[in-house]
Design an enzyme around this catalytic site. Structure first.
Site, PDB file in Angstrom:
ATOM      1  N   LYS B  76       0.875  -1.050  -0.126  1.00 16.03           N
ATOM      2  CA  LYS B  76      -0.014   0.178  -0.044  1.00 16.03           C
ATOM      3  C   LYS B  76       0.706   1.234  -0.062  1.00 16.03           C
ATOM      4  O   LYS B  76       2.097   1.033   0.893  1.00 16.03           O
ATOM      5  CB  LYS B  76      -0.781   0.132   1.341  1.00 16.03           C
ATOM      6  CG  LYS B  76      -2.075   0.978   1.240  1.00 16.03           C
ATOM      7  CD  LYS B  76      -2.801   0.876   2.457  1.00 16.03           C
ATOM      8  CE  LYS B  76      -3.793   2.182   2.466  1.00 16.03           C
ATOM      9  NZ  LYS B  76      -4.824   2.065   3.708  1.00 16.03           N
ATOM     10  N   SER B 151      -9.879   2.361   2.638  1.00 12.93           N
ATOM     11  CA  SER B 151      -8.852   3.151   1.956  1.00 12.93           C
ATOM     12  C   SER B 151      -8.026   2.198   1.186  1.00 12.93           C
ATOM     13  O   SER B 151      -7.216   2.656   0.115  1.00 12.93           O
ATOM     14  CB  SER B 151      -8.080   4.115   2.891  1.00 12.93           C
ATOM     15  OG  SER B 151      -7.247   3.386   3.659  1.00 12.93           O
ATOM     16  N   SER B 175     -10.521   0.070   6.916  1.00 16.50           N
ATOM     17  CA  SER B 175      -9.537   0.348   5.622  1.00 16.50           C
ATOM     18  C   SER B 175      -8.926  -1.148   5.110  1.00 16.50           C
ATOM     19  O   SER B 175      -8.434  -0.994   3.992  1.00 16.50           O
ATOM     20  CB  SER B 175      -8.570   1.381   5.862  1.00 16.50           C
ATOM     21  OG  SER B 175      -9.310   2.767   5.712  1.00 16.50           O
TER      22      SER B 175
END
Lengths: 493, 483
Positions: B76, B151, B175
C-alpha cells in the site's frame, strides 16, 4: 505611589543527554547545519518519537533536588502551531500532567533568605533554528537543535525585584549543573529564561496584568529587561493607562522591551495527548535509585558549612554557588579544618582571580586543594606571611600550570609539597627566631636615632617607620606581629 | 497459477519449478495490463521488482529461502519504501521518494519478498471508496462501475484481480476489512500494536494498524508472520514473544462459541448481505460451532466517536505537510503564511481538508472537553462492550459492511452516508481489537459480501483458524473476477 514588582520565571534548561529527547540523533553543539537532524527530527512521513530515558532520569533528579512531586503517570501532549523550524507542525511537550509538580528553591539576597515556590517542571523538545541572514531574502532552516531535550521549570510569581529574579535564576542555574542535568552554557542556549513581569500598588493583594519577556539568555539581560519592563509598566499606570497582556522581546542594544504579540492574537495551540507516546509511568524503584545517586545539594551543604565552620551566609552562599567551587572548598578545608575562613578567603579571592585570567574553571584548576591547603597551613603556622604567601602562590601556579593537567584528572601526589619546596628553596621562611630578630631590630634602632626620638616624643607614626625598616631588612620575611612586640618592648624599656 | 496459495507458490519456487524472476515477471505483466482498467497501482517499477526477484532467486539457490522468499507482494502506498515514490494517494506527496523503509517493508525485504508495486488508496487513507485518491479511483474488479472500498482499495483490487498474490493494507476504521469485503478477498487488521507503525504515514495514530490482505486465511497467516513483531521505533509497538499465526489453522471448530451482536442484524443491513452472513453462520454450525447472542450497546456511538478522534489526530499528524522540507509546495506565494495556505490548499483534496477542519475544530479551546474528552470516554465504553461480550463467546461475527460495493460516485458527495457504511468495522479500531473479513458469497449485482470476524486481543491465530476452517469447506475465496 509605591509600586511592587511581581516576577515569575520560566527557565528552559537543555538536558545534558547525548541524544535527542525523541530520536537517536546527537545533541552536540556546533555541527554543520542539519548534520544532526535524522528522519525523526526532519518529521519525514511515517516517523515516530521514542522517549529518551536519560531525559526522564534528569527530570526526576531535578524534581527530587527541589523537593517536588514526581508524577506517575505524566502525559506528553502536542502543542500545535505552524513554523518552519518546527518540523512536525507541533511541539511535543507536557501540558496537563507534567513530570515534576511543586517544589521550592531557596535564595539568599544579602542576609535575607527567601523561598521561591515552583509550579512545575515539564519535559519538552526544542525547535530548530531559522536563519534569516545570508540567504538573500530567504530563510534558512537548521534542524540540529530540533528535538533537543528541555526541562521547562516554571516558578510561582514569588520574586519582587530583578535582583531576586537574577538570584533565583542563578540558583537554578547552579542547581541544574550541580546535579549534572544541564551544562548551563548560556552562550549555546542551554539555559534560557522567560520572565513574567507585573506591577501593583504596594500592599495590594491582586496581581497586575503581566507581560512575558521571552528568551533572555544572560543574567544581565534578565536583570535589565525586568528593570526596564517594570519602569515601563509603572509609567503607563502612573499616566492613568492600563497594561496590555503581551509577549515582549528584550533588545539588549537599545536596552528596552518591544511588543511581540498581544493576548488577542495569542494562538490556540490545541493541546491534546500525543497518541504516539504512552503515558509515562515512573516506577518507585527508579525514583529511589535517582535519589540515592543525588549528591549533597547546595542548600544542604550551605547549612552544613555554616554549622560546622561558622562561616557567614555570604560566604556559604558564594562557596555553594557552584558545585566545582564547593567541591574544591570541601577538599581544601578537609586538609586545614582549623581555619575554614582562611580557606574560604583564598577560594573566593586569590584562586578565582588566577582562574579567570586563564578562563579556567575550578575543575580544571592546575593546583590541587591539597597543594593550596599546604600553602595556607604555612600562613596559619606562621612560616610565611600572607604577603609572602601570595608570592609563593604565584610561583606555585606557574609551576603547576606548566603541567597543564587539571587537578581532578591527576592521580599523582608527587607535588603535594609544592608550597614547601618553593618556600624552602627560596628561603622565604619567616624569621621567627627571636635572637635573629632582636639583632635586626637593634641594628635598625641604632641606625635611626631620629625616629626613635620622635617615637619617644609621642609620635606613633615613627614606630611604624621603624617596623617598616625592620621588615625591609628582613626582606619581608619577618613576622610582623613578633617584630612589633620586640620593637615596642625595646623602645619602651 | 493465479489462484495458487502462497504456500503453493513457495513450493514452486523452492523446488525450482519456477524462478522468482519468472513469477514476478508474470505478475508484473498482468498488473501492467490490468492497471489501465483498474488503477490499482500508483507505481509499478519493473526494474526494481525484478532486481529484488533476482536477489530472491539467489537466496533460494543458497538454501536460505523462507516461506515468502521470492513471492511478489504489493505494498500500500502508505508504507515508506526506500527509493520508491511514496504518495499516500495525495498530491501533497506526489513528489516524495522515501529515503527510508517502513518497518513492515524492512521485514518483507529481509525475508526476500518482492515488492511488486505501490497500491492506490484513498488520500492519506481517508475514505471508504478509493475515490479520494489524487491518482483517481480504483475500480472494483467484479464490476468496474462499483467502488473497491477503501482506503486500501488498490491492495484489495490487486489481490482480487490476481495482479498480486498478496498485499499490505492499513486499517484505521475498516480500511483493510471493508475493501477486502467489497472485493471478495480476505483481510486482517491485527490487535493494535502488533504491527509496527514506523514508516507508515500516520492518519490517526491511536487507531492505525497495518495488516495483510490476501486470498485466504492461510495466506494471511503467512503474511502476518512477516509483518508482526516488536519494533523499538514505535512506542505503541507491543513487546511479545513471536508467534506462528498459522499454528492453529487446522484445529477443528467443535465447541466454538460465535457471538452474534443483536445490534448488527438490524434495519441498516441489506437483505442480500444478511442472507450471505446467515448462510455463513449456518456453515459454522455444520462445523460444530454454536452461536450466542451478545450485545454491543455502544456500537451506535462508534461512528460519531470515530469522527471526533480520528480527525483530531489527523489534523495534527498532517501538520508536517507544510511544503517546507519535502512534498508539494505551491509554485507562487507572497510570504510564509501564504506559502502554507496555498501549499496545503492545493496539495490536499476535499476529504482530507474536511477532516483537518473537523479535527482542528474539536481540539479548539472551548470545544476540546465537549468533543475530544467526551469521545475518549465513549471510546472506553465501546471497548468495555467487547470485553463483556468476550466473556460469552470466542469470536464475534457479522457483516463487514451493511451493503455490497456501491457504485462509483454514489456516495462521494454525501460524506455522512459514506461514514455510516463503516459502522461495523470502526468499533473494532476504537477498542484496539483484531478484526478480519473473509469472502462469504455474493449479493446484489453479483458483488461480493464479506463476513466480519472479531476476536479478543491477540486472538489472531484463533481467528485465522476460524476463517481457515470455513474456507476449507467453501470456495468463495477461490472465486475470481473475469478479466
Amino acid at each position: 505611589m509605591q509600586w511592587e514588582i511581581v516576577i515569575g520565571l520560566e527557565v528552559h534548561t537543555q538536558l545534558s543527554t547525548q541524544s535527542k529527547i525523541f530520536s537517536g540523533a546527537s545533541t552536540a553543539f556546533g555541527a554543520a547545519p542539519n548534520a544532526e537532524a535524522c528522519a525523526v527530527d526532519l518529521a519525514l512521513p511515517g516517523v515516530l518519537p521514542v522517549l529518551n530515558r536519560g531525559a526522564v532520569d534528569r527530570a526526576i533528579r531535578f524534581g527530587l533536588a527541589v523537593g517536588a512531586k514526581v508524577n506517575s503517570p505524566s502525559i506528553f501532549a502536542r502543542k500545535n502551531y505552524f513554523y518552519p523550524d518546527l518540523p512536525k507542525g507541533y511541539q511535543i511537550s507536557q501540558y496537563e500532567l507534567p513530570v515534576v509538580e511543586g517544589g521550592t528553591v531557596t535564595i539568599h539576597v544579602g542576609e535575607m533568605e527567601k523561598t521561591i515556590r515552583l509550579v512545575r517542571a515539564h519535559l519538552e523538545e526544542d525547535a530548530g533554528k531559522s536563519l534569516h541572514e545570508d540567504f538573500h531574502g530567504m530563510t534558512g532552516i537548521d534542524l540540529n537543535r530540533a528535538g533537543t531535550p528541555l526541562l521547562e521549570i516554571v516558578s510561582e510569581p514569588d520574586m519582587r525585584s530583578s535582583q531576586e529574579a537574577v538570584t533565583y535564576a542563578k540558583m537554578v542555574h547552579s542547581l541544574v549543573r550541580w546535579i549534572g542535568i544541564c551544562d548551563g552554557n548560556m552562550q549555546e542556549g542551554s539555559f534560557r529564561c522567560d520572565a513574567n513581569v507585573s506591577v501593583r500598588p504596594h500592599g495590594s493583594e491582586r496581581l497586575g496584568t503581566r507581560c512575558e519577556i521571552k528568551n533572555l539568555n544572560s543574567f544581565r539581560f534578565l536583570e535589565k529587561a525586568i528593570d526596564y519592563e517594570a519602569r515601563r509598566q509603572i509609567e503607563i499606570l502612573e499616566d492613568g493607562g492600563t497594561i496590555q497582556q503581551q509577549t515582549r522581546l528584550y533588545d539588549p542594544d537599545k536596552d528596552e522591551t518591544r511588543a511581540m504579540r498581544s493576548k488577542e492574537d495569542a494562538q490556540d495551540y490545541r493541546y491534546f495527548p500525543d497518541p504516539d507516546l504512552l503515558p509515562l509511568e515512573i516506577a518507585e524503584s527508579w525514583i529511589a535509585k535517582a535519589k540515592s545517586g543525588l549528591p549533597e545539594l547546595p542548600e544542604q551543604m550551605r547549612v552544613r558549612l555554616e554549622r560546622e565552620y561558622g562561616l557567614s551566609s555570604y560566604d556559604t552562599s558564594a562557596l555553594t554557588a557552584d558545585r566545582e567551587i564547593a567541591e574544591y572548598y570541601d577538599a581544601t578545608v578537609a586538609k586545614l579544618p582549623s581555619d575554614p575562613k582562611l580557606c574560604a578567603n583564598w577560594i573566593m579571592g586569590e584562586l578565582p582571580a588566577y582562574l579567570n585570567d586563564e578562563a579556567k574553571s575550578f575543575d580544571s584548576c592546575p593546583l590541587s586543594p591539597v597543594q593550596l591547603a599546604q600553602l595556607l597551613m604555612r600562613i596559619k603556622d606562621g612560616t610565611i606571611s600572607g604577603k609572602i604567601a601570595k608570592e609563593v602562590f604565584k610561583q606555585m601556579w606557574s609551576k603547576a600550570a606548566q603541567t597543564a593537567t587539571a587537578w581532578k584528572n591527576r592521580d599523582s601526589k608527587l607535588d603535594d609539597n609544592l608550597a614547601d619546596q618553593i618556600i624552602e628553596s627560596q628561603g622565604l621562611k619567616q624569621i621567627s627566631d627571636s635572637g635573629e630578630l632582636e639583632s635586626l631590630i637593634d641594628g635598625v634602632i641604632a641606625a635611626n636615632v631620629k625616629s626613635v626620638e620622635e617615637f619617644k616624643a609621642g609620635k606613633e607614626k615613627a614606630f611604624n617607620a621603624l617596623v617598616g625598616q625592620v621588615m625591609k631588612a628582613a626582606r619581608g620575611k619577618a613576622n610582623p606581629a613578633q617584630v612589633n612586640e620586640i620593637m615596642r618592648r625595646k623602645l619602651e624599656a | 497459477m493465479l489462484n495458487f496459495s502462497l504456500k503453493q507458490l513457495s513450493t514452486l519456487l523452492t523446488t525450482k519449478r519456477i524462478s522468482s524472476t519468472e513469477l514476478t515477471g508474470e505478475f508484473l505483466k498482468r498488473s501492467r495490463a490490468l492497471n489501465a482498467d483498474y488503477n490499482a497501482f500508483i507505481t509499478i517499477d519493473e526494474e526494481t521488482s525484478l532486481a529484488q526477484a533476482r536477489a530472491a532467486d539467489a537466496m533460494i539457490a543458497s538454501g536460505q529461502a523462507g516461506p515468502l522468499t521470492g513471492i511478489p507482494v504489493a505494498q500500500k502506498d502508505i508504507f515508506c519504501t526506500k527509493g520508491w515514490l511514496t504518495t499516500c494517494g495525495s498530491k501533497m506527496l506526489s513528489n516524495f521518494v522515501s529515503p527510508y523503509d517502513a518497518h513492515v517493508v524492512e521485514r518483507f525485504n529481509a525475508i526476500g519478498a518482492v515488492n511488486i508495486g505501490k497500491t492506490n488508496m484513498d488520500e492519506f487513507a481517508m475514505g471508504s471508496s478509493n475515490e479520494t485518491s489524487f491518482y483517481g479511483p480504483v475500480k472494483n474488479p467484479w464490476d468496474i462501475t462499483a467502488v473497491p472500498g477503501g482506503s486500501s482499495g488498490g491492495s484489495a483490487c490487486a489481490v482480487a484481480a490476481r495482479m498480486a498474490p498478496a498485499a499490505t493494507g492499513t486499517d484505521t476504521g475498516g480500511s483493510i476489512r471493508q475493501p477486502a469485503a467489497l472485493c471478495g478477498i480476505s483481510g486482517l487488521k491485527p490487535t493494535y500494536g502488533l504491527v509496527s507503525r514506523y514508516g507508515m504515514v500516520a492518519f490517526a495514530s491511536s487507531l492505525d494498524q497495518g495488516g495483510p490482505m490476501a486470498k485466504s486465511a492461510e495466506d494471511l497467516a503467512l503474511m502476518l508472520n512477516v509483518m508482526a513483531g516488536f519494533d523499538a521505533r514505535d512506542s505503541t509497538s507491543l513487546m511479545r514473544e513471536p508467534e506462528d499465526y498459522a499454528r492453529d489453522l487446522e484445529r477443528p471448530l467443535e465447541g466454538l462459541r460465535i457471538g452474534l451482536p443483536r445490534e448488527y442484524f438490524v434495519k441498516e443491513i441489506n437483505d442480500d448481505v444478511a442472507r450471505a452472513v446467515e448462510n455463513a453462520i449456518a456453515e459454522y454450525h455444520k462445523l460444530g460451532a454454536e452461536t450466542v447472542e451478545v450485545s454491543l450497546p455502544n456500537t451506535k456511538l462508534s461512528v460519531p466517536v470515530y469522527y471526533v478522534l480520528a480527525p483530531a489526530e489527523a489534523s495534527s499528524n498532517l501538520s508536517r505537510f507544510d511544503g517546507v522540507r519535502y512534498g508539494y509546495r505551491a509554485p507562487e506565494y507572497a510570504d510564509l503564511n501564504d506559502m502554507y495556505c496555498k501549499s496545503r490548499a492545493q496539495g490536499f483534496g476535499a476529504e482530507v481538508k474536511r477532516r483537518i477542519l473537523i479535527g482542528t475544530y474539536v481540539l479548539s479551546h472551548g470545544y476540546y472537553d465537549a468533543y475530544y474528552v467526551q469521545a475518549q470516554k465513549l471510546r472506553r465504553l465501546v471497548a468495555q462492550d467487547f470485553a463483556e461480550a468476550f466473556k460469552q463467546c470466542d469470536v464475534i461475527m457479522g457483516p463487514t459492511s451493511p451493503t455490497v460495493a456501491f457504485d462509483l460516485g454514489e456516495r462521494i458527495s454525501d460524506p455522512v452516508q459514506m461514514y455510516l457504511s463503516d459502522a461495523y468495522t470502526i468499533a473494532v479500531n476504537l477498542a484496539g481489537l483484531p478484526g478480519m473479513s473473509i469472502p462469504a458469497g455474493f449479493g446484489n449485482k453479483g458483488r461480493p459480501v464479506g463476513l466480519h470476524i472479531v476476536g479478543n486481543y491477540f486472538a489472531e491465530a484463533k481467528m485465522l483458524n476460524v476463517a481457515h476452517q470455513y474456507q476449507k469447506t467453501t470456495d468463495w475465496h477461490m472465486s475470481m473476477p473475469n478479466s
